[in-house]
Design a protein around this motif. Structure first.
Motif, PDB file in Angstrom:
ATOM      1  N   MET A 187       3.790  10.613  -9.301  1.00  0.00           N
ATOM      2  CA  MET A 187       2.922  11.133 -10.368  1.00  0.00           C
ATOM      3  C   MET A 187       2.633  12.611 -10.123  1.00  0.00           C
ATOM      4  O   MET A 187       2.767  13.449 -11.025  1.00  0.00           O
ATOM      5  CB  MET A 187       1.631  10.332 -10.335  1.00  0.00           C
ATOM      6  N   LEU A 188       2.217  12.941  -8.892  1.00  0.00           N
ATOM      7  CA  LEU A 188       1.827  14.322  -8.586  1.00  0.00           C
ATOM      8  C   LEU A 188       3.011  15.266  -8.774  1.00  0.00           C
ATOM      9  O   LEU A 188       2.890  16.315  -9.415  1.00  0.00           O
ATOM     10  CB  LEU A 188       1.313  14.415  -7.147  1.00  0.00           C
ATOM     11  N   THR A 222       0.711  17.350   1.185  1.00  0.00           N
ATOM     12  CA  THR A 222      -0.518  16.999   1.901  1.00  0.00           C
ATOM     13  C   THR A 222      -0.780  15.503   1.817  1.00  0.00           C
ATOM     14  O   THR A 222      -1.134  14.860   2.811  1.00  0.00           O
ATOM     15  CB  THR A 222      -1.695  17.771   1.292  1.00  0.00           C
ATOM     16  N   SER A 223      -0.583  14.940   0.611  1.00  0.00           N
ATOM     17  CA  SER A 223      -0.834  13.506   0.447  1.00  0.00           C
ATOM     18  C   SER A 223       0.099  12.675   1.313  1.00  0.00           C
ATOM     19  O   SER A 223      -0.301  11.638   1.854  1.00  0.00           O
ATOM     20  CB  SER A 223      -0.659  13.098  -1.010  1.00  0.00           C
ATOM     21  N   VAL A 283      -0.855   9.077   8.243  1.00  0.00           N
ATOM     22  CA  VAL A 283      -1.958   8.805   9.172  1.00  0.00           C
ATOM     23  C   VAL A 283      -2.527   7.415   8.928  1.00  0.00           C
ATOM     24  O   VAL A 283      -2.698   6.622   9.861  1.00  0.00           O
ATOM     25  CB  VAL A 283      -3.057   9.877   9.017  1.00  0.00           C
ATOM     26  N   THR A 284      -2.797   7.109   7.637  1.00  0.00           N
ATOM     27  CA  THR A 284      -3.355   5.798   7.314  1.00  0.00           C
ATOM     28  C   THR A 284      -2.406   4.688   7.732  1.00  0.00           C
ATOM     29  O   THR A 284      -2.822   3.671   8.283  1.00  0.00           O
ATOM     30  CB  THR A 284      -3.614   5.695   5.802  1.00  0.00           C
ATOM     31  N   ILE A 315       1.441  24.203  -6.982  1.00  0.00           N
ATOM     32  CA  ILE A 315       0.232  23.522  -6.500  1.00  0.00           C
ATOM     33  C   ILE A 315       0.514  22.042  -6.328  1.00  0.00           C
ATOM     34  O   ILE A 315       0.183  21.432  -5.314  1.00  0.00           O
ATOM     35  CB  ILE A 315      -0.935  23.736  -7.480  1.00  0.00           C
ATOM     36  N   MET A 316       1.194  21.431  -7.315  1.00  0.00           N
ATOM     37  CA  MET A 316       1.451  19.996  -7.248  1.00  0.00           C
ATOM     38  C   MET A 316       2.345  19.648  -6.060  1.00  0.00           C
ATOM     39  O   MET A 316       2.182  18.615  -5.433  1.00  0.00           O
ATOM     40  CB  MET A 316       2.105  19.523  -8.549  1.00  0.00           C
ATOM     41  N   LEU A 341       0.176  19.668  -3.057  1.00  0.00           N
ATOM     42  CA  LEU A 341      -0.657  18.468  -3.028  1.00  0.00           C
ATOM     43  C   LEU A 341       0.154  17.259  -2.572  1.00  0.00           C
ATOM     44  O   LEU A 341      -0.313  16.436  -1.788  1.00  0.00           O
ATOM     45  CB  LEU A 341      -1.251  18.179  -4.405  1.00  0.00           C
ATOM     46  N   ILE A 353      -1.245  12.638   4.786  1.00  0.00           N
ATOM     47  CA  ILE A 353      -2.412  11.756   4.860  1.00  0.00           C
ATOM     48  C   ILE A 353      -1.977  10.300   4.868  1.00  0.00           C
ATOM     49  O   ILE A 353      -2.478   9.481   5.640  1.00  0.00           O
ATOM     50  CB  ILE A 353      -3.345  12.032   3.666  1.00  0.00           C
ATOM     51  N   LEU A 377       0.851  -1.200   0.000  1.00  0.00           N
ATOM     52  CA  LEU A 377       0.000   0.000   0.000  1.00  0.00           C
ATOM     53  C   LEU A 377       0.883   1.245   0.000  1.00  0.00           C
ATOM     54  O   LEU A 377       0.608   2.219  -0.719  1.00  0.00           O
ATOM     55  CB  LEU A 377      -0.910  -0.011   1.235  1.00  0.00           C
ATOM     56  N   LEU A 425       4.035  15.963 -12.340  1.00  0.00           N
ATOM     57  CA  LEU A 425       3.149  16.842 -13.105  1.00  0.00           C
ATOM     58  C   LEU A 425       3.515  18.302 -12.907  1.00  0.00           C
ATOM     59  O   LEU A 425       3.234  19.139 -13.756  1.00  0.00           O
ATOM     60  CB  LEU A 425       1.697  16.620 -12.663  1.00  0.00           C
ATOM     61  N   THR A 428       1.729   7.398  -6.363  1.00  0.00           N
ATOM     62  CA  THR A 428       0.869   8.573  -6.533  1.00  0.00           C
ATOM     63  C   THR A 428       1.657   9.855  -6.320  1.00  0.00           C
ATOM     64  O   THR A 428       1.501  10.828  -7.068  1.00  0.00           O
ATOM     65  CB  THR A 428      -0.291   8.512  -5.538  1.00  0.00           C
ATOM     66  N   MET A 486       2.084   1.889  -3.461  1.00  0.00           N
ATOM     67  CA  MET A 486       1.075   2.557  -4.286  1.00  0.00           C
ATOM     68  C   MET A 486       1.016   4.043  -3.964  1.00  0.00           C
ATOM     69  O   MET A 486       0.890   4.884  -4.850  1.00  0.00           O
ATOM     70  CB  MET A 486      -0.295   1.932  -4.050  1.00  0.00           C
ATOM     71  N   GLU A 487       1.104   4.353  -2.660  1.00  0.00           N
ATOM     72  CA  GLU A 487       1.080   5.763  -2.272  1.00  0.00           C
ATOM     73  C   GLU A 487       2.263   6.507  -2.883  1.00  0.00           C
ATOM     74  O   GLU A 487       2.102   7.597  -3.444  1.00  0.00           O
ATOM     75  CB  GLU A 487       1.110   5.886  -0.744  1.00  0.00           C
TER      76      GLU A 487
END
Lengths: 117, 619
Positions: free
Chosen positions: A43-44, A81-82, A88-89, A74-75, A78, A85, A33, A47, A40, A36-37
């Motif tokens: 990717m962000l 922030t991701s 936390v998970t 902005i990216m 993001l 997050i 997991l 960009l 992401t 996968m994060e």
């Protein structure tokens, strides 16, 4: 723009997904997991990349808006922030694994299936 | 319209979540009252906005005053249209009643202050999601409410099933969240915007944009628990404390439907009618049927109700997938109806657990005399859920079936009626075994291992504080069912219109100055089903007769629950039951696989239809 980042992100994402489906150990599932994060995040952040770009601090006299290439802030925001997050998970899932190990005395997903049918 | 009144519905529950520990310092008995009061204030702050929103206005608030310039929305906006208001009101009302109920339910539990902090955080994040007009902020609120929901699912962390369900919930929903994160990065790449209205104005159906849309729908379908993304739901609903189950079923899964509608109708309406409609019709039909059949196979009371939720979410998706304004109004009505009834039923299941220590059908029996009011809640709720006239379920299902036959999806209308029949049989089975049958009539193993040693049952009716919210919800359903006009006209129909007329939303948020007049007028009175008009009574009659026949057969033949054995009879229905039970294998890898498979399936279909111009037949 660099393509290898996108292909890398897609590949990482799919490897992580495959791992979650295939691995029977709870900790390994969690690692996948995390993979996968990370895909992401890659990717962000890719960009927001601009060739030869610098930080978008427009009150610097050397940076002319519209002329000097700057990275997309902005990216980057993001992505940060991701990441928070995601932590936390991850913390939550790890604490659950500790409880699961305490209750079931195993980390094998095939034996943690009281709820089914 | 600019309005900072939009901040209050988010700030009130968020502040309450932070203040609960301080209220604790004053008195520990104040907690529940304080939180319920905060939730009540939230309801009021939303209700105050209702007249303006129902007229078709979109309220917008730009954080920090970063207004849009020349049709570019760079700032972060809160925007509320009628569709968002509907969901936010459902969340606030169900949250308020669940908190009142929790005051009675959590009397004898430990760790209550954590419970209230998490619960208020859950309410705040869900309302924040509904009000947010920006994809990334939606994503952040989504993660906040997901984390709160994981923690509340595993609230009884000393029971093994509880932690197991929370872990499965976490894994499947984290995968879904990552799909959504990838989707929003793709949309940003395509349009250079994160604001929903801005994306809608500049979206083009490029391949990357289509992948993004498929990933969004797949991710949100996991939150909405549609088949085959639903595996986490029965587990999580079964083990969570009763007020949490009631809130999950009443509000949490609705947010998935809300977000699917937002991504389908606000972001990319053309792509929906062109490609996604047919697969979503199939998903809706399969959800209704799988949920309905599974209700008949379960032994645990809360699991029966949870599978009923899967089935009912299928109805809501059916309204979205048909996509006409009438069908959307039906979906909106169905969300209201399901929020009322299913939370009441889960609260009733909580009363059974805690007054009588009854978790499964096997442990129940002969409670009708001891708990007449709880029986009334189950009975009225069951009737409403199966769509019997004079209940809210009749209104929403009649609108949905009308809309389906109007759009020439007769097969879907028949599927919906059959699923109602299954619902009636499933709830009837529950009521029979829990309240009427003599004990030890039902064999089979308990789904909850922890419930294997039943303590001596306490007798008697539930306390008043638990009864008030249950009865209020059920009578709310009865009230809506008897005089539906006002609710349909002030909530459901504006919600449907705001989804149908995307241009108005875009123009209002981006302040382009374009005046767009509504093409639809008031909902005609003929569209609102009159419960006393017997012309539409055929479907409920079929449901009543068919369901009663099944129940008679079940009682007369003393049907045992399909036991989890190796020997399966050759009878086709038994084989179907066996396949369904095997499918819910309980292994978290399988659940993750199906989450990914469902989304991949949507993506493939999108590509086949749009790139190769192959259409998929609808039966």
């Amino acid at each position: 723009m660099f393509m290898q980042n996108y292909f890398g992100a897609i590949l990482l994402f799919l490897i992580g997904l495959f791992g979650i489906v295939k691995q029977r150990n709870l900790v390994r599932i969690l690692l996948c997991l995390g993979l996968m994060e990370s895909a992401t995040f890659l990717m962000l952040i890719s960009l927001g990349y601009r060739a030869g770009g610098t930080a978008p601090i427009f009150y610097e006299p050397s940076i002319v808006p519209g002329v000097t290439p700057v990275a997309d802030p902005i990216m980057q925001a993001l992505t940060l922030t991701s990441i928070v997050i995601g932590v936390v998970t991850l913390a939550m899932a790890l604490s659950m694994i500790v409880h699961l190990a305490r209750h079931y005395r195993t980390l094998d997903t095939g034996r943690i299936r009281d709820l089914r049918g | 319209m600019e309005s900072n009144a939009l901040l209050w519905p988010i700030l009130i529950p968020l502040a309450a979540a932070l203040l609960v520990p301080f209220v604790d310092l004053i008195s520990k008995d104040l907690r529940a009252g304080f939180c319920a009061a905060a939730a009540g204030l939230t309801v009021f702050s939303l209700y105050r906005l209702q007249p303006a929103v129902s007229e078709g206005n979109v309220l917008v608030y730009w954080m920090g005053g970063w207004q849009p310039r020349g049709g570019l929305g760079i700032g972060i906006s809160l925007s509320l249209d009628a569709w968002g208001l509907l969901i936010a009101l459902i969340i606030a009302v169900v949250g308020f009643l669940s908190l009142v109920y929790s005051a009675a339910y959590l009397q004898h539990e430990t760790g209550r202050e954590a419970f209230y902090v998490l619960f208020m955080l859950l309410i705040a994040a869900l309302i924040g999601f509904a009000l947010s007009g920006d994809l990334f902020n939606q994503f952040v609120w989504l993660e906040v409410f997901s984390v709160a929901a994981f923690a509340l699912t595993g609230f009884h962390y000393n029971e093994r099933a509880s932690i197991e369900a929370a872990f499965k919930y976490l894994i499947t929903n984290s995968i879904a969240s990552l799909f959504i994160a990838v989707a929003l990065s793709l949309l940003y790449m395509q349009t250079g915007a994160l604001n929903l209205a801005h994306i809608a104005a500049t979206y083009h159906g490029t391949p990357a944009g289509m992948v993004a849309l498929g990933l969004l729908v797949g991710g949100y379908a996991t939150k909405a628990a549609l088949v085959p993304w639903h595996f986490w739901l029965p587990d999580a609903h079964t083990v969570a404390p009763a007020p949490v189950s009631a809130f999950f079923s009443g509000a949490l899964i609705k947010i998935g439907i809300y977000a699917i509608a937002r991504s389908l109708f606000t972001l990319a309406p053309e792509l929906f009618t062109g490609a996604l409609q047919t697969p979503l019709l199939y998903v809706a039909a399969i959800s209704m049927l799988v949920g309905g059949f599974q209700m008949l196979l379960q032994g645990s009371i809360k699991r029966i109700l949870a599978f009923s939720s899967v089935s009912q979410m299928g109805y809501a998706l059916m309204g979205l997938a048909i996509g006409t304004p009438l069908a959307l109004a039906g979906a909106a009505m169905h969300l209201i109806h399901h929020a009322l009834v299913k939370s009441a039923l889960f609260m009733g299941a909580g009363v059974l657990t805690w007054q009588g220590n009854i978790h499964t059908l096997k442990e129940g029996g002969g409670l009708a005399r001891r708990m007449p009011l709880t029986l009334a809640v189950f009975f009225l709720g069951g009737l409403s859920l199966s769509g019997i006239p004079f209940f809210s379920g009749y209104i929403s299902k009649t609108i949905l079936e009308e809309a389906a036959s109007e759009a020439h999806f007769n097969w879907l209308a028949y599927t919906a009626i059959f699923a109602s029949l299954l619902t009636f049989a499933g709830i009837g089975r529950l009521i029979w075994f829990v309240f009427f049958s003599k004990k030890s009539m039902l064999d089979g193993t308990s789904t909850l291992a922890s419930a294997s040693t039943p303590a001596p049952a306490r007798t008697g009716e539930a306390p008043v504080l638990a009864l008030i919210p249950m009865l209020a919800l059920v009578f709310g359903s009865l009230w809506i069912g008897s005089s539906p006009g006002r609710v349909v006209a002030s909530l459901a129909w504006p919600a449907a219109l705001s989804l149908d007329e995307t241009e108005r939303y875009v123009a209002a948020v981006l302040e382009t100055g374009v005046e767009i007049t509504s093409t639809h007028s008031e909902m005609e009175d003929a569209m609102i089903p009159n419960p006393a008009d017997w012309h539409h009574w055929l479907p409920p009659a079929v449901v009543l007769v068919g369901g009663s026949l099944y129940l008679y057969w079940m009682v007369a033949r003393r049907v045992r629950r399909v036991a989890r054995t190796e020997r399966v009879s050759k009878q086709p229905l038994a084989q179907l039951a066996h396949i369904l039970r095997q499918w819910h294998s309980g292994i978290v890898n399988d659940y993750a696989l199906w989450t990914a498979f469902g989304t991949a399936f949507l993506l493939v279909i999108l590509f086949v239809i749009t790139q190769m111009n192959i259409s998929i037949p609808s039966p």
